[in-house]
Design a protein around this motif. Structure first.
Motif, PDB file in Angstrom:
ATOM      1  N   SER A  19     -31.107 -19.574 -11.888  1.00  6.98           N
ATOM      2  CA  SER A  19     -30.463 -20.740 -12.510  1.00  6.98           C
ATOM      3  C   SER A  19     -29.840 -21.648 -11.462  1.00  6.98           C
ATOM      4  O   SER A  19     -29.695 -21.271 -10.290  1.00  6.98           O
ATOM      5  CB  SER A  19     -29.380 -20.285 -13.498  1.00  6.98           C
ATOM      6  N   LEU A  20     -29.421 -22.833 -11.900  1.00 10.92           N
ATOM      7  CA  LEU A  20     -28.775 -23.777 -10.991  1.00 10.92           C
ATOM      8  C   LEU A  20     -27.500 -23.188 -10.402  1.00 10.92           C
ATOM      9  O   LEU A  20     -27.150 -23.465  -9.255  1.00 10.92           O
ATOM     10  CB  LEU A  20     -28.458 -25.078 -11.730  1.00 10.92           C
ATOM     11  N   LEU A  21     -26.811 -22.348 -11.156  1.00  5.63           N
ATOM     12  CA  LEU A  21     -25.588 -21.731 -10.655  1.00  5.63           C
ATOM     13  C   LEU A  21     -25.879 -20.716  -9.549  1.00  5.63           C
ATOM     14  O   LEU A  21     -24.974 -20.299  -8.825  1.00  5.63           O
ATOM     15  CB  LEU A  21     -24.821 -21.064 -11.799  1.00  5.63           C
ATOM     16  N   ASP A  22     -27.157 -20.310  -9.405  1.00  7.00           N
ATOM     17  CA  ASP A  22     -27.558 -19.422  -8.306  1.00  7.00           C
ATOM     18  C   ASP A  22     -27.931 -20.198  -7.049  1.00  7.00           C
ATOM     19  O   ASP A  22     -28.061 -19.603  -5.969  1.00  7.00           O
ATOM     20  CB  ASP A  22     -28.760 -18.561  -8.726  1.00  7.00           C
ATOM     21  N   TYR A  23     -28.129 -21.492  -7.185  1.00  6.28           N
ATOM     22  CA  TYR A  23     -28.612 -22.304  -6.071  1.00  6.28           C
ATOM     23  C   TYR A  23     -27.741 -22.167  -4.815  1.00  6.28           C
ATOM     24  O   TYR A  23     -28.279 -22.060  -3.704  1.00  6.28           O
ATOM     25  CB  TYR A  23     -28.729 -23.761  -6.492  1.00  6.28           C
ATOM     26  N   LEU A  50     -33.847 -23.029 -12.737  1.00  3.30           N
ATOM     27  CA  LEU A  50     -33.995 -23.379 -11.328  1.00  3.30           C
ATOM     28  C   LEU A  50     -35.453 -23.569 -10.943  1.00  3.30           C
ATOM     29  O   LEU A  50     -35.795 -24.504 -10.204  1.00  3.30           O
ATOM     30  CB  LEU A  50     -33.354 -22.303 -10.456  1.00  3.30           C
ATOM     31  N   PHE A  51     -36.318 -22.712 -11.432  1.00  5.00           N
ATOM     32  CA  PHE A  51     -37.754 -22.838 -11.170  1.00  5.00           C
ATOM     33  C   PHE A  51     -38.263 -24.194 -11.632  1.00  5.00           C
ATOM     34  O   PHE A  51     -38.992 -24.878 -10.908  1.00  5.00           O
ATOM     35  CB  PHE A  51     -38.504 -21.717 -11.871  1.00  5.00           C
ATOM     36  N   LYS A  52     -37.852 -24.614 -12.834  1.00  4.79           N
ATOM     37  CA  LYS A  52     -38.291 -25.904 -13.377  1.00  4.79           C
ATOM     38  C   LYS A  52     -37.751 -27.053 -12.527  1.00  4.79           C
ATOM     39  O   LYS A  52     -38.461 -28.030 -12.262  1.00  4.79           O
ATOM     40  CB  LYS A  52     -37.827 -26.062 -14.817  1.00  4.79           C
ATOM     41  N   MET A  53     -36.515 -26.942 -12.078  1.00  9.08           N
ATOM     42  CA  MET A  53     -35.921 -28.006 -11.261  1.00  9.08           C
ATOM     43  C   MET A  53     -36.618 -28.121  -9.910  1.00  9.08           C
ATOM     44  O   MET A  53     -36.788 -29.218  -9.374  1.00  9.08           O
ATOM     45  CB  MET A  53     -34.429 -27.754 -11.077  1.00  9.08           C
ATOM     46  N   ILE A  54     -37.058 -26.984  -9.358  1.00  6.45           N
ATOM     47  CA  ILE A  54     -37.811 -27.011  -8.102  1.00  6.45           C
ATOM     48  C   ILE A  54     -39.195 -27.615  -8.341  1.00  6.45           C
ATOM     49  O   ILE A  54     -39.658 -28.458  -7.569  1.00  6.45           O
ATOM     50  CB  ILE A  54     -37.923 -25.591  -7.509  1.00  6.45           C
ATOM     51  N   LYS A  58     -39.063 -31.197  -8.703  1.00  4.14           N
ATOM     52  CA  LYS A  58     -38.503 -31.795  -7.487  1.00  4.14           C
ATOM     53  C   LYS A  58     -37.167 -32.483  -7.729  1.00  4.14           C
ATOM     54  O   LYS A  58     -36.830 -33.495  -7.103  1.00  4.14           O
ATOM     55  CB  LYS A  58     -39.517 -32.772  -6.867  1.00  4.14           C
ATOM     56  N   ILE A  59     -36.391 -31.911  -8.662  1.00  2.00           N
ATOM     57  CA  ILE A  59     -35.044 -32.406  -8.919  1.00  2.00           C
ATOM     58  C   ILE A  59     -34.103 -31.916  -7.823  1.00  2.00           C
ATOM     59  O   ILE A  59     -33.163 -32.616  -7.433  1.00  2.00           O
ATOM     60  CB  ILE A  59     -34.556 -31.941 -10.308  1.00  2.00           C
ATOM     61  N   ILE A  60     -34.365 -30.717  -7.319  1.00  2.00           N
ATOM     62  CA  ILE A  60     -33.617 -30.188  -6.178  1.00  2.00           C
ATOM     63  C   ILE A  60     -34.599 -29.733  -5.109  1.00  2.00           C
ATOM     64  O   ILE A  60     -35.767 -29.486  -5.385  1.00  2.00           O
ATOM     65  CB  ILE A  60     -32.692 -29.018  -6.580  1.00  2.00           C
ATOM     66  N   ASN A  61     -34.100 -29.618  -3.895  1.00  2.00           N
ATOM     67  CA  ASN A  61     -34.949 -29.224  -2.779  1.00  2.00           C
ATOM     68  C   ASN A  61     -35.216 -27.723  -2.775  1.00  2.00           C
ATOM     69  O   ASN A  61     -34.293 -26.926  -2.953  1.00  2.00           O
ATOM     70  CB  ASN A  61     -34.291 -29.617  -1.456  1.00  2.00           C
TER      71      ASN A  61
END
Length: 274
Positions: free
Chosen positions: A209-213, A230-234, A237-240
């Protein structure tokens, strides 16, 4: 070497996320007479046997009480440390590290008060019927439970998220829960505190999750389960992605892949050169 790993949807999985229960997948958490969470037997065994070479630290957004329900980790694996409350509390041999809690309390005094954040959140939506309950966890952060996720106005949520981030609070949407957490309360700072205290050089991390980033982006070697927020955000390309490795497996199979990678790293001489 430290292995700092998220729990839910990384190492442990609820019943709705597994296709069977048997000798290979076993119960690890029960609450109010209900079987809640499960782990792969091989993952449990390897976490138990790796302790001579590796310090396993569970790192979770769960509160102290919620973490203690996971009897298989608390009573069988028995890690020396557990990071709970999203980094707001550290347990050492089951007891709260009071020095760390004092550090956190001083940090959150510097950010906008949680009562104002709550008020702003509720005022950000024209329709709040999708909210089942909004709970302040350990006097540190909010978890919001939904009646119907499909009724969330994502435009309104994104506007609130922009406001929150500008005021040093993070927003994470995970399954049927939304978390609102001050940036001062994060998983990496707690892991770094333990790392320095124990004088350990290397950190391997895992999460979904984003809180694990924060633990993934700061660790020496990091793995993201190929499912969830988090996988979806990667992927979007929402996060690096940076140096984060995505698992080949999804769901509970990802937990076994993660732990196998940790075991392999512990015996890899090239790891000392990273």
């Amino acid at each position: 070497m430290i292995f700092a790993s998220d729990l839910d949807r990384t190492l442990i999985y609820s019943k709705k996320l597994i296709d069977h229960v048997g000798e290979d997948i076993v119960l690890v958490e029960r609450y109010n007479g209900k079987d809640l969470s499960f782990m792969k037997r091989t993952v449990i065994d390897k976490l138990g046997t790796m302790r001579e070479k590796i310090m396993f630290i569970p790192v979770t957004t769960r509160t102290i009480d919620q973490y203690n329900r996971i009897f298989m980790i608390k009573d069988c694996i028995k890690p020396k440390y557990a990071v709970v409350s999203n980094g707001g509390n550290i347990l050492k041999n089951g007891e709260i590290d009071k020095d760390w809690r004092n550090i956190i309390e001083k940090k959150i005094e510097r950010v906008i008060h949680y009562k104002f954040v709550q008020k702003r959140f509720l005022e950000s939506f024209k329709d709040v019927s999708w909210i089942n309950k909004m709970i302040l966890r350990d006097k540190l952060f909010f978890s919001i439970h939904f009646n119907d996720r499909d009724k969330i106005n994502l435009d309104e949520l994104n506007k609130f998220k922009e406001w929150a981030e500008a005021n040093h609070w993070n927003v994470s949407l995970q399954g049927r829960k939304l978390y609102i957490v001050p940036s001062a309360v994060n998983k990496w700072d707690a892991v770094l505190y333990i790392k320095q205290k124990e004088r350990i050089d290397k950190v391997v991390s895992a999460g979904d999750s984003l809180l694990d980033y924060p633990i993934l982006i700061n660790a020496d070697y990091s793995m993201c389960a190929s499912h969830g927020e988090l996988f979806k955000m990667i992927q979007d390309k929402i996060i690096n992605k940076e140096h984060i490795v995505l698992t080949n497996s999804m769901g509970i199979d990802a937990s076994e892949e993660i732990v196998n990678n940790v075991v392999n790293l512990s015996g890899d001489s090239s790891w000392n050169n990273i």
